[in-house]
Write a protein that holds these residues in place. Structure first.
Motif, PDB file in Angstrom:
ATOM      1  N   ARG A 115      -3.698   1.139  -3.749  1.00  0.00           N
ATOM      2  CA  ARG A 115      -3.442   2.780  -3.766  1.00  0.00           C
ATOM      3  C   ARG A 115      -1.563   3.191  -3.429  1.00  0.00           C
ATOM      4  NH1 ARG A 115      -3.688   4.705   2.583  1.00  0.00           N
ATOM      5  NH2 ARG A 115      -2.082   2.658   3.444  1.00  0.00           N
ATOM      6  N   ASP A 116      -1.200   1.795  -3.775  1.00  0.00           N
ATOM      7  CA  ASP A 116       0.218   1.816  -3.262  1.00  0.00           C
ATOM      8  C   ASP A 116       1.403   1.685  -4.934  1.00  0.00           C
ATOM      9  OD1 ASP A 116      -0.024   1.741  -1.261  1.00  0.00           O
ATOM     10  OD2 ASP A 116      -0.341  -0.649  -0.923  1.00  0.00           O
ATOM     11  N   LEU A 117       0.691   1.298  -5.484  1.00  0.00           N
ATOM     12  CA  LEU A 117       1.474   1.625  -7.014  1.00  0.00           C
ATOM     13  C   LEU A 117       2.355   2.520  -7.263  1.00  0.00           C
ATOM     14  CD1 LEU A 117      -1.482  -1.056  -8.775  1.00  0.00           C
ATOM     15  CD2 LEU A 117       0.568  -1.619  -8.298  1.00  0.00           C
ATOM     16  N   GLY A 118       1.468   3.494  -7.694  1.00  0.00           N
ATOM     17  CA  GLY A 118       2.460   5.185  -7.735  1.00  0.00           C
ATOM     18  C   GLY A 118       3.520   5.178  -7.480  1.00  0.00           C
ATOM     19  N   LEU A 119       3.399   4.644  -6.162  1.00  0.00           N
ATOM     20  CA  LEU A 119       4.676   5.483  -5.131  1.00  0.00           C
ATOM     21  C   LEU A 119       5.601   4.095  -5.013  1.00  0.00           C
ATOM     22  CD1 LEU A 119       1.807   6.230  -2.441  1.00  0.00           C
ATOM     23  CD2 LEU A 119       3.310   7.889  -3.359  1.00  0.00           C
ATOM     24  N   ALA A 120       5.297   3.404  -5.002  1.00  0.00           N
ATOM     25  CA  ALA A 120       6.438   1.567  -5.579  1.00  0.00           C
ATOM     26  C   ALA A 120       7.074   2.421  -6.632  1.00  0.00           C
ATOM     27  CB  ALA A 120       5.645   0.961  -5.502  1.00  0.00           C
ATOM     28  N   LEU A 121       6.050   2.658  -7.777  1.00  0.00           N
ATOM     29  CA  LEU A 121       7.242   3.082  -9.120  1.00  0.00           C
ATOM     30  C   LEU A 121       8.181   4.194  -8.847  1.00  0.00           C
ATOM     31  CD1 LEU A 121       4.244   1.998 -11.854  1.00  0.00           C
ATOM     32  CD2 LEU A 121       5.903   1.297 -11.384  1.00  0.00           C
ATOM     33  N   ALA A 122       7.703   5.463  -8.057  1.00  0.00           N
ATOM     34  CA  ALA A 122       8.252   6.182  -7.653  1.00  0.00           C
ATOM     35  C   ALA A 122       9.104   6.086  -6.817  1.00  0.00           C
ATOM     36  CB  ALA A 122       7.649   7.769  -7.444  1.00  0.00           C
ATOM     37  N   THR A 123       9.246   5.431  -6.475  1.00  0.00           N
ATOM     38  CA  THR A 123      10.578   5.118  -5.222  1.00  0.00           C
ATOM     39  C   THR A 123      11.688   3.974  -5.609  1.00  0.00           C
ATOM     40  OG1 THR A 123       9.206   3.737  -3.866  1.00  0.00           O
ATOM     41  CG2 THR A 123       9.925   6.393  -3.126  1.00  0.00           C
ATOM     42  N   SER A 124      11.176   3.218  -6.967  1.00  0.00           N
ATOM     43  CA  SER A 124      11.738   2.149  -7.416  1.00  0.00           C
ATOM     44  C   SER A 124      11.438   0.775  -6.083  1.00  0.00           C
ATOM     45  CB  SER A 124      13.008   2.197  -7.494  1.00  0.00           C
ATOM     46  OG  SER A 124      13.184   2.772  -9.236  1.00  0.00           O
ATOM     47  N   THR A 125      10.407   0.600  -4.935  1.00  0.00           N
ATOM     48  CA  THR A 125      10.260  -0.313  -4.406  1.00  0.00           C
ATOM     49  C   THR A 125       9.583  -1.367  -4.599  1.00  0.00           C
ATOM     50  OG1 THR A 125       9.843   1.928  -2.679  1.00  0.00           O
ATOM     51  CG2 THR A 125       9.064  -0.774  -2.123  1.00  0.00           C
ATOM     52  N   ASN A 126      10.131  -2.832  -4.965  1.00  0.00           N
ATOM     53  CA  ASN A 126       9.322  -3.478  -5.287  1.00  0.00           C
ATOM     54  C   ASN A 126       8.772  -4.226  -4.680  1.00  0.00           C
ATOM     55  OD1 ASN A 126      11.507  -4.516  -7.180  1.00  0.00           O
ATOM     56  ND2 ASN A 126      13.186  -5.317  -5.939  1.00  0.00           N
ATOM     57  N   GLY A 127       7.097  -4.768  -4.904  1.00  0.00           N
ATOM     58  CA  GLY A 127       6.583  -5.106  -4.778  1.00  0.00           C
ATOM     59  C   GLY A 127       5.524  -6.297  -4.822  1.00  0.00           C
ATOM     60  N   ALA A 128       4.708  -7.051  -3.927  1.00  0.00           N
ATOM     61  CA  ALA A 128       3.535  -8.090  -5.068  1.00  0.00           C
ATOM     62  C   ALA A 128       2.474  -7.163  -5.007  1.00  0.00           C
ATOM     63  CB  ALA A 128       3.670  -9.112  -3.444  1.00  0.00           C
ATOM     64  N   THR A 129       0.852  -7.676  -5.388  1.00  0.00           N
ATOM     65  CA  THR A 129       0.085  -6.791  -5.601  1.00  0.00           C
ATOM     66  C   THR A 129      -1.090  -7.717  -4.846  1.00  0.00           C
ATOM     67  OG1 THR A 129       0.046  -7.973  -8.086  1.00  0.00           O
ATOM     68  CG2 THR A 129       1.085  -5.305  -8.071  1.00  0.00           C
ATOM     69  N   THR A 130      -1.510  -6.915  -3.651  1.00  0.00           N
ATOM     70  CA  THR A 130      -3.306  -7.866  -3.422  1.00  0.00           C
ATOM     71  C   THR A 130      -3.904  -8.214  -4.705  1.00  0.00           C
ATOM     72  OG1 THR A 130      -3.760  -6.020  -2.845  1.00  0.00           O
ATOM     73  CG2 THR A 130      -2.054  -6.397  -1.178  1.00  0.00           C
ATOM     74  N   VAL A 131      -4.928  -8.791  -3.629  1.00  0.00           N
ATOM     75  CA  VAL A 131      -6.363  -8.251  -4.883  1.00  0.00           C
ATOM     76  C   VAL A 131      -6.453  -7.268  -5.976  1.00  0.00           C
ATOM     77  CG1 VAL A 131      -8.682  -9.222  -5.498  1.00  0.00           C
ATOM     78  CG2 VAL A 131      -7.145  -9.900  -4.493  1.00  0.00           C
ATOM     79  N   ALA A 132      -6.520  -5.872  -4.602  1.00  0.00           N
ATOM     80  CA  ALA A 132      -6.506  -4.547  -4.904  1.00  0.00           C
ATOM     81  C   ALA A 132      -5.984  -4.213  -6.257  1.00  0.00           C
ATOM     82  CB  ALA A 132      -6.846  -3.521  -4.138  1.00  0.00           C
ATOM     83  N   GLY A 133      -4.730  -3.923  -5.643  1.00  0.00           N
ATOM     84  CA  GLY A 133      -3.287  -3.799  -6.369  1.00  0.00           C
ATOM     85  C   GLY A 133      -2.898  -4.595  -7.945  1.00  0.00           C
ATOM     86  N   THR A 134      -3.163  -5.702  -7.886  1.00  0.00           N
ATOM     87  CA  THR A 134      -3.836  -6.953  -9.319  1.00  0.00           C
ATOM     88  C   THR A 134      -4.645  -6.579  -9.872  1.00  0.00           C
ATOM     89  OG1 THR A 134      -2.863  -8.659  -8.100  1.00  0.00           O
ATOM     90  CG2 THR A 134      -3.628  -9.437  -9.921  1.00  0.00           C
ATOM     91  N   ILE A 135      -6.231  -5.604  -9.998  1.00  0.00           N
ATOM     92  CA  ILE A 135      -7.040  -6.356 -10.543  1.00  0.00           C
ATOM     93  C   ILE A 135      -6.959  -4.727 -11.302  1.00  0.00           C
ATOM     94  CG2 ILE A 135      -8.249  -7.839  -9.729  1.00  0.00           C
ATOM     95  CD1 ILE A 135     -10.743  -5.038  -8.471  1.00  0.00           C
ATOM     96  N   ALA A 136      -6.419  -3.894 -10.369  1.00  0.00           N
ATOM     97  CA  ALA A 136      -6.324  -2.195 -10.846  1.00  0.00           C
ATOM     98  C   ALA A 136      -4.771  -2.602 -11.961  1.00  0.00           C
ATOM     99  CB  ALA A 136      -5.249  -1.031 -10.055  1.00  0.00           C
TER     100      ALA A 136
END
Ligand code: PSU
Ligand code: MN
Length: 337
Positions: free
Chosen positions: A123-144
């Motif tokens: 759920r955080d991917l779009g928000l991170a991209l829009a705000t140029s936030t660096n981040g590590a992905t969890t299993v949920a983020g990674t499989i998305a």
């Protein structure tokens, strides 16, 4: 991997298979991913050639394991995937882009304290991209991300799950619901023992996510080979796992969990495990930790209490999972040609 090429072309109205790797990375026509997702050259090539690829997550590197072992483990996972014939695709968000196939230098940057990488679920991917936030992905983020670009297999240490006391806190990892709607095969050593394992298995059942023990009918206990919970299914080799997953996909939109126990000679001593668990749970209650900080705090206390032994076990199991995922990815690629 004909089915992947098909799903990609229907998503974007273009056949990625017709493109050369360079065109793929700089794709602009009708591609909603253009500019938001950067593929390393070798991942782009492997996708174009329908080769075997294993997605690797970065939360385990940035929030899950202590430095400097975290980067060593990441390198070992990368090597284990290559050794068994697939291409690793480590995923994270850096400089406003999702990167699929982070280089060693990029991973170091993501893990560096000054980068302050966030923990990103799907759920955080779009928000991170829009705000140029660096981040590590969890299993949920990674499989998305993996599914979006056409990668069908990922490896991690332990899947997130239902936390103890979830009946009050409602703390259940988004990894479970992500697996229920994302057709990616995840290789993990069960779920961390800091969780409510029985409740997690019940939720995976309700969500329709199949679980196959790898050469076992006992659900693994992350730091321990067995959690004491029985499984209905056990698969014997990478070919059978690949076949089960491809057949599952004919009937269901969910992913699948392949539960690969840590080798018995590598598992954490039972007494050390139980004492560390008690201490970790007590600390987290005392601190009143909630949300995405819960898992990292519990893992860190486990490491402190076991004098680093839990970190060694975590290292061994995740590298073994990367190796198994690599063998499975190759069988999927072969079966689907
Ligand atoms: N496996 C490990 N260490 C970890 C994780 C997995 O060996 O730190 C991470 C994964 O990224 C997983 C996350 O998705 O823990 C679960 O976090 P949460 O409980 O907040 O959903
Ligand atoms: Mn949570």
């Amino acid at each position: 991997m004909a089915w992947m090429a098909r799903s990609r072309s229907s998503d974007h109205g273009i056949s990625f298979n017709e493109l050369t790797p360079k065109q793929y990375t700089s794709l602009s026509v009708n591609n909603p991913l253009n500019g938001q997702v950067v593929l390393s050259d070798e991942v782009a090539t492997a996708l174009n050639e329908a080769g075997a690829i294993v997605a690797l997550e970065t939360t385990i590197v940035v929030q899950g394991l202590p430095a400097p072992i975290n980067l060593e483990v990441a390198r070992e996972c990368d090597q284990a995937v290559r050794k068994h014939g697939s291409i690793p695709a480590t995923i994270g968000v850096l400089d406003g882009k999702v990167v699929v196939g982070l280089s060693a230098v990029q991973l170091e940057e993501l893990a560096c304290a000054q980068t302050k990488a966030a923990k990103l679920s799907s759920r955080d991917l779009g928000l991170a991209l829009a705000t140029s936030t660096n981040g590590a992905t969890t299993v949920a983020g990674t499989i998305a991300v993996a599914h979006r670009v056409g990668i069908a297999v990922m490896a991690t240490g332990g899947l997130g799950g239902v936390h103890r006391g979830a009946a009050q806190s409602f703390d259940e990892s988004a990894d479970l619901t992500a697996l229920s709607r994302t057709p990616v095969l995840v290789v993990a050593s069960g779920v961390k023992s800091i969780l409510d394992i029985g409740a997690t298995l019940e939720r995976l059942d309700s969500l329709g996510v199949p679980i196959a023990g790898y050469r076992t009918k006992e659900f693994p206990g992350f730091y321990r080979a067995s959690s004491g919970f029985a499984l209905d299914w056990s698969l014997e080799d990478p070919t059978q796992v690949a076949r089960a997953f491809l057949l599952h996909r004919l009937f269901s939109p969910t992913g699948m969990l392949v539960a690969n126990p840590v080798a018995e000679h590598q598992q954490l001593d039972a007494q050390v495990h139980d004492n560390a668990l008690e201490s970790a749970l007590a600390l987290s209650n005392h601190l009143g930790v909630t949300g995405k900080d819960v898992t990292p705090v519990l893992l860190a206390e486990f490491a402190r209490f076991s004098a680093g032994k839990s970190v060694q076990v975590n290292r061994d199991l995740v590298v073994a999972n990367a190796a198994l995922a690599s063998k499975i990815a190759q069988e999927i690629a072969k079966a689907d040609q």
